[in-house]
Motif scaffolding. Structure first.
Motif, short mmCIF file in Angstrom:
data_model
loop_
_atom_site.label_atom_id
_atom_site.label_comp_id
_atom_site.label_asym_id
_atom_site.label_seq_id
_atom_site.Cartn_x
_atom_site.Cartn_y
_atom_site.Cartn_z
N GLY A 17 0.80 -1.32 -0.17
CA GLY A 17 0.06 -0.06 0.06
C GLY A 17 1.16 1.20 0.16
N LEU A 18 2.05 1.20 -0.59
CA LEU A 18 2.92 2.40 -0.60
C LEU A 18 2.41 3.80 -1.26
N ASP A 56 -3.46 -1.99 14.73
CA ASP A 56 -2.91 -3.25 14.51
C ASP A 56 -2.15 -3.26 12.81
N ARG A 57 -1.98 -2.00 12.33
CA ARG A 57 -1.48 -2.05 10.94
C ARG A 57 -0.02 -1.37 10.97
N THR A 58 0.75 -1.87 10.16
CA THR A 58 2.23 -1.52 10.01
C THR A 58 1.96 -0.35 8.86
N GLN A 78 2.91 4.30 3.99
CA GLN A 78 1.57 4.26 3.52
C GLN A 78 1.08 5.54 3.44
N GLU A 79 0.00 5.95 2.61
CA GLU A 79 -0.51 7.43 2.73
C GLU A 79 -1.21 7.77 4.15
N ASP A 80 -1.84 6.86 4.84
CA ASP A 80 -2.41 7.27 6.25
C ASP A 80 -1.27 7.48 7.33
N PHE A 81 -0.08 7.19 6.90
CA PHE A 81 1.10 7.54 7.77
C PHE A 81 1.25 9.05 7.99
N PHE A 82 0.88 9.89 7.06
CA PHE A 82 1.49 11.38 7.04
C PHE A 82 0.37 12.14 7.61
#
Length: 146
Positions: A17-18, A56-58, A78-82
């Protein structure tokens, strides 16, 4: 958000999911997602990679290696990191990585000229050191001793 030693499964999950901004960064650096994956895998196998886990997601992998007088970072997300919460988490976590690397300055690079990237690095504590090989070099100075 929490960090733990990264696994091969974590790396595969992040790259499945990059985010487009990471893919764009790799292309701007003259690489592709496969070479970024391989570089991260090498550091993971050497025990120098952390999975950043939300629920629970990396959602990201940060890796580092000592090089000359600094620790260079590698990153995938992944996008939701930002978001703001992860930036606050990274401010603490990058100091942990720095301690693991012997309190060397930490070098991170960005090949994209995005104002949000520069702001993100500033909030974490990095200093813009200018251009190097087509990238902006950001440096996190060693933590003060004492």
């Amino acid at each position: 958000m929490r960090a733990r030693a990264a696994t091969v499964g974590d790396l595969e999950d992040v790259f499945r999911g990059l985010s487009k901004r990471m893919s764009d960064e790799y292309v701007a650096a003259g690489k592709d997602s496969k070479s970024a994956y391989d570089n991260l895998m090498m550091n993971l196998k050497e025990g120098r990679a952390h999975a950043l886990v939300q629920g629970d997601r990396t959602v990201a992998i940060i890796a580092w290696h000592e090089h000359a007088d600094a620790a260079d970072t590698l990153f995938a997300a992944q996008e939701d990191f930002f978001n703001a919460a992860t930036v606050r988490f990274c401010r603490r976590h990058i100091r942990h990585v720095q301690a693991l690397a012997g309190n060397l300055p930490v070098h991170s690079r960005s090949w994209l000229d995005r104002p949000d990237v520069a702001k993100w690095f500033r909030v974490i504590g990095y200093i813009d050191r200018g251009r190097e090989n087509g990238a902006t070099l950001f440096e996190l100075p060693p933590a003060a001793s004492g």
